[in-house]
Design a protein around this motif. Structure first.
Motif, PDB file in Angstrom:
ATOM      1  N   PRO A 355      78.169 -42.369   2.488  1.00 17.49           N
ATOM      2  CA  PRO A 355      77.984 -41.583   1.264  1.00 17.49           C
ATOM      3  C   PRO A 355      76.733 -42.010   0.499  1.00 17.49           C
ATOM      4  N   HIS A 356      75.871 -41.058   0.154  1.00 12.68           N
ATOM      5  CA  HIS A 356      74.645 -41.370  -0.576  1.00 12.68           C
ATOM      6  C   HIS A 356      74.932 -41.301  -2.078  1.00 12.68           C
ATOM      7  N   ILE A 357      75.318 -42.442  -2.612  1.00 11.36           N
ATOM      8  CA  ILE A 357      75.721 -42.520  -4.015  1.00 11.36           C
ATOM      9  C   ILE A 357      74.610 -43.101  -4.870  1.00 11.36           C
ATOM     10  N   ALA A 358      74.059 -44.243  -4.459  1.00 13.13           N
ATOM     11  CA  ALA A 358      73.140 -44.980  -5.322  1.00 13.13           C
ATOM     12  C   ALA A 358      71.673 -44.745  -5.010  1.00 13.13           C
ATOM     13  N   ASP A 359      71.329 -44.338  -3.789  1.00 12.72           N
ATOM     14  CA  ASP A 359      69.913 -44.315  -3.419  1.00 12.72           C
ATOM     15  C   ASP A 359      69.144 -43.135  -4.000  1.00 12.72           C
ATOM     16  N   ARG A 360      69.795 -42.010  -4.222  1.00 15.83           N
ATOM     17  CA  ARG A 360      69.086 -40.781  -4.625  1.00 15.83           C
ATOM     18  C   ARG A 360      68.353 -40.933  -5.959  1.00 15.83           C
ATOM     19  N   ALA A 361      68.875 -41.776  -6.843  1.00 19.66           N
ATOM     20  CA  ALA A 361      68.300 -41.904  -8.188  1.00 19.66           C
ATOM     21  C   ALA A 361      67.183 -42.924  -8.264  1.00 19.66           C
ATOM     22  N   LYS A 362      66.939 -43.635  -7.196  1.00 25.93           N
ATOM     23  CA  LYS A 362      65.978 -44.735  -7.257  1.00 25.93           C
ATOM     24  C   LYS A 362      64.536 -44.209  -7.242  1.00 25.93           C
ATOM     25  N   PRO A 363      63.661 -44.831  -8.046  1.00 26.93           N
ATOM     26  CA  PRO A 363      62.250 -44.424  -8.081  1.00 26.93           C
ATOM     27  C   PRO A 363      61.586 -44.624  -6.721  1.00 26.93           C
ATOM     28  N   GLY A 364      60.788 -43.630  -6.334  1.00 31.49           N
ATOM     29  CA  GLY A 364      60.130 -43.687  -5.037  1.00 31.49           C
ATOM     30  C   GLY A 364      60.905 -42.996  -3.943  1.00 31.49           C
ATOM     31  N   ILE A 365      61.991 -42.288  -4.295  1.00 29.33           N
ATOM     32  CA  ILE A 365      62.813 -41.561  -3.335  1.00 29.33           C
ATOM     33  C   ILE A 365      63.002 -40.130  -3.835  1.00 29.33           C
ATOM     34  N   ILE A 366      62.817 -39.154  -2.963  1.00 31.79           N
ATOM     35  CA  ILE A 366      63.039 -37.745  -3.303  1.00 31.79           C
ATOM     36  C   ILE A 366      63.854 -37.076  -2.205  1.00 31.79           C
ATOM     37  N   GLY A 367      64.408 -35.920  -2.510  1.00 26.94           N
ATOM     38  CA  GLY A 367      65.131 -35.129  -1.532  1.00 26.94           C
ATOM     39  C   GLY A 367      64.425 -33.805  -1.303  1.00 26.94           C
ATOM     40  N   VAL A 368      64.296 -33.405  -0.026  1.00 25.67           N
ATOM     41  CA  VAL A 368      63.613 -32.148   0.305  1.00 25.67           C
ATOM     42  C   VAL A 368      64.409 -31.380   1.349  1.00 25.67           C
ATOM     43  N   LEU A 369      64.156 -30.076   1.399  1.00 30.35           N
ATOM     44  CA  LEU A 369      64.739 -29.221   2.422  1.00 30.35           C
ATOM     45  C   LEU A 369      63.797 -29.113   3.618  1.00 30.35           C
ATOM     46  N   LYS A 370      64.179 -28.295   4.567  1.00 30.76           N
ATOM     47  CA  LYS A 370      63.371 -28.101   5.775  1.00 30.76           C
ATOM     48  C   LYS A 370      61.972 -27.599   5.446  1.00 30.76           C
ATOM     49  N   ASN A 371      61.843 -26.854   4.341  1.00 33.15           N
ATOM     50  CA  ASN A 371      60.525 -26.336   3.951  1.00 33.15           C
ATOM     51  C   ASN A 371      59.663 -27.378   3.243  1.00 33.15           C
ATOM     52  N   GLY A 372      60.198 -28.580   3.104  1.00 30.21           N
ATOM     53  CA  GLY A 372      59.439 -29.660   2.469  1.00 30.21           C
ATOM     54  C   GLY A 372      59.509 -29.676   0.961  1.00 30.21           C
ATOM     55  N   ARG A 373      60.280 -28.779   0.380  1.00 32.14           N
ATOM     56  CA  ARG A 373      60.341 -28.646  -1.075  1.00 32.14           C
ATOM     57  C   ARG A 373      61.581 -29.330  -1.651  1.00 32.14           C
ATOM     58  N   ARG A 374      61.418 -29.912  -2.834  1.00 28.18           N
ATOM     59  CA  ARG A 374      62.571 -30.406  -3.586  1.00 28.18           C
ATOM     60  C   ARG A 374      63.412 -29.227  -4.044  1.00 28.18           C
ATOM     61  N   PHE A 375      64.698 -29.484  -4.291  1.00 25.06           N
ATOM     62  CA  PHE A 375      65.615 -28.401  -4.618  1.00 25.06           C
ATOM     63  C   PHE A 375      66.620 -28.769  -5.707  1.00 25.06           C
ATOM     64  N   VAL A 376      66.573 -30.011  -6.207  1.00 25.79           N
ATOM     65  CA  VAL A 376      67.610 -30.475  -7.118  1.00 25.79           C
ATOM     66  C   VAL A 376      67.109 -31.721  -7.843  1.00 25.79           C
TER      67      VAL A 376
END
Length: 605
Positions: A355-376
């Protein structure tokens, strides 16, 4: 006269009959809370767990419980009017606000915590800095609304209880050792920066290694495992008959439809059990039932979903309720408590769900979709991350995304299953292959199947704003919840934001998962199972994830599975015993205005 439901053999096959006041099916937070409370008030209680170990999904969880107005907060001088909680929940849940059940929850929560603190081995640690997720909404809290079980060392348990307690959940432990959110985790993350933290972490791990040799298991119990351990000890001390490898196979109803017993499949054979007061369903909902999961969004076969719940959470309680006249209430925002997960395939052929609970909020980390774009806003709740994927990924594509991080972030924080320094990163990039590594962003995109142009444009835009502490697209870092999950030591103005620096870069593939179900058995404010025509199945209750979430499929804050599970389990135990006065002595409650009325409860009809 009695009628039976769902029995698989004739009565002549029964080996014996047992007599109890209450049967409880399941041993997670809700079932154990009901068992302890009912037994405290003198009822003879049988707790039947079909698995070899107790605890269910609770034992795998972080163990935090949302408990607004709890006495630990009051003892710390944090006294909030109940209207604040109502305002926040109304703002989050909107049309799904369930006034009667919310009122029952808010009324019982302080006394639930007070009862366990004063009368059982379950002692709590306050979540002084744990914030509600949506900090811009009216009534949002910035701490003191959560509690967790205090850590417990295994030798404090009798051997017969230790034998039925699972080990620390493999996927969220450090080589089998649990780490508790807060100062405990902080020491491990700072072990390579601060000598005091290094010594702390080294001592904890040395004890763990000793325990693995001497006791053949983890003994430093934290998080959900500590909660289950303390509840088991409380149940045992109060005389609850705890039986594992024991499944409730069918319910018994009298001629008026009241549930008055059950058939159990036990190691001793099939047994008929009378329950003078009733039966409580606490089997963990249905996240492990691939057939019912077909009704989840974007889950056409039921297999496009990975749950953190135990295999036994397969809807057994829901089936029993339906056969007794109850029904599944799937109305609300979401049928499941979404959580972003990644899969780890071990060399022995087994597969783990992280489960990805703590890592998503850390500076230097982003989430992207297949198109390479952030979504949330990655730093919001895990529920929001998955909701963002479900709502953004095109219908003809698999629902997945990738967390992207630079070397500083990946070596400083947990990044998926990968642990920070000094654990070698090659363990995850080469041996387990659960993390993808590349020297450049375009190479990383190619290896992951992400649009490289989109990814590089996204990182460039994100970096430009992150240096200023801003996220114009999604407002990351604008709430206390976001900032609490970040890291203020990077030197950037927003603890939740830092530009992705030089390579190498890393990615982990994120898929749709859940902690459990929000849809569940329809119940009234006292957790009695309801019928489709508005009636009640007398003598039948549902708690935990078996009952429909009190928050209507929304996720206002962390701990909104365990908080209601403990609270409604406690309330059911009291309802079965027919008590009206609260068990705590009232010293935590400074005024009738805070309590929302006199220190009593109206006895339900």
């Amino acid at each position: 006269m009695e009628t039976t439901i769902k029995h698989t053999a004739s009565d002549s096959a029964l080996s014996t009959e047992w007599q109890y006041d209450v049967i409880i099916a399941g041993s997670g937070a809700g079932g154990l809370a009901a068992a302890v409370t009912a037994a405290h008030h003198g009822l003879k209680v049988l707790l039947a767990e079909r698995a070899p170990f107790c605890g269910g999904a609770t034992a795998r969880s972080g163990g935090w419980a949302w408990t607004p107005g709890n006495p630990l907060a009051v003892a710390d001088g944090v006294i909030e009017p109940r209207d604040d909680y109502r305002a926040y929940l109304k703002a989050v849940t909107g049309d799904d606000y369930d006034s009667e059940r919310v009122e029952m929850f808010l009324e019982q929560v302080p006394h639930m915590v007070g009862f366990f603190q004063q009368h059982t081995p379950l002692q709590f640690t306050p979540g002084k800095s744990i914030c509600d997720i949506y900090g811009k909404l009216p009534g949002a809290g910035t701490g003191h609304r959560s509690v967790a079980a205090s850590p417990l060392y295994g030798t404090q348990l009798p051997k017969h209880l230790l034998a039925i307690l699972p080990d620390q959940y493999r996927m969220t432990s450090f080589w089998g050792m649990g780490i508790m959110a807060g100062p405990d985790l902080g020491h491990f993350l700072n072990a390579m920066k601060r000598p005091a933290s290094f010594l702390y972490a080294a001592k904890r791990f040395a004890i763990h290694l000793w325990d693995k040799v001497v006791h053949r298991r983890n003994m430093q119990m934290v998080n959900g495992l500590a909660l289950v351990a303390r509840l088991l000890r409380a149940a045992d001390e109060k005389g609850v008959d705890i039986r594992v490898n024991t499944a409730v196979e069918g319910l018994i109803q009298d001629e008026n439809g009241k549930v008055c017993g059950a058939y159990l499949r036990t190691p001793e054979g099939r047994i008929r059990v009378h329950a003078a007061k009733g039966v409580v369903l606490a089997t963990g909902g249905y996240p492990a039932d691939s057939g019912r999961r077909k009704n989840f969004p974007r889950t056409p076969t039921g297999q496009e979903h990975w749950t953190l719940a135990v295999p036994e959470a397969d809807g057994a309680g829901l089936t029993l309720a339906e056969q007794a006249g109850g029904y599944l209430d799937a109305r609300g925002k979401s049928p499941a408590a979404w959580c972003p997960v990644s899969l780890v395939r071990f060399k022995d052929g087994s597969e783990g769900v992280f489960p990805h609970i703590a890592d998503r909020a850390k500076p230097g980390i982003i989430g992207v979709l297949k198109n390479g774009r952030r979504f949330v806003n990655e730093a919001n709740g895990y529920y929001d991350y998955v909701s963002g994927m479900l709502g953004t990924v095109p219908e003809d594509e698999a629902v997945e995304s990738w967390l992207i991080g630079d070397r500083r972030a990946v070596r400083s924080y947990m990044f998926g299953f990968a642990k920070p320094r000094p654990v070698p990163l090659a363990l995850y990039t080469r041996y387990l292959n659960c993390i993808t590594e590349a020297d450049t962003l375009d190479q990383l995109a190619e290896r992951c199947g992400i649009d490289p142009v989109g990814l590089m444009q996204t990182v460039a835009e994100f970096n430009r704003h992150a240096k200023q502490g801003q996220d114009p697209l999604f407002g990351r870092g604008e709430t206390p919840f976001n900032r609490y999950g970040g890291d203020a030591s990077t030197g950037y103005p927003n603890p939740s934001l830092a530009p992705l620096g030089k390579g190498p870069y890393y990615a982990v593939k994120i898929q749709v998962g859940s902690f459990g179900t929000f849809a569940g058995i329809a119940v009234d404010a006292h957790s009695r199972v309801k019928t489709a025509d508005g009636g009640i199945v007398e003598g039948l209750y549902a708690v935990g994830c078996d009952q429909k979430s009190v928050f209507g499929g929304h996720y206002p804050c962390g701990g909104i599975n365990i908080g209601p599970a403990l609270t409604f389990g406690y309330a059911v135990g009291r309802h079965l015993a027919g008590v009206s006065r609260y068990e705590d002595d009232g010293t935590y409650f400074p005024s009738a205005d805070y309590r929302g009325g006199a220190h009593t409860e109206s006895v339900p009809t």
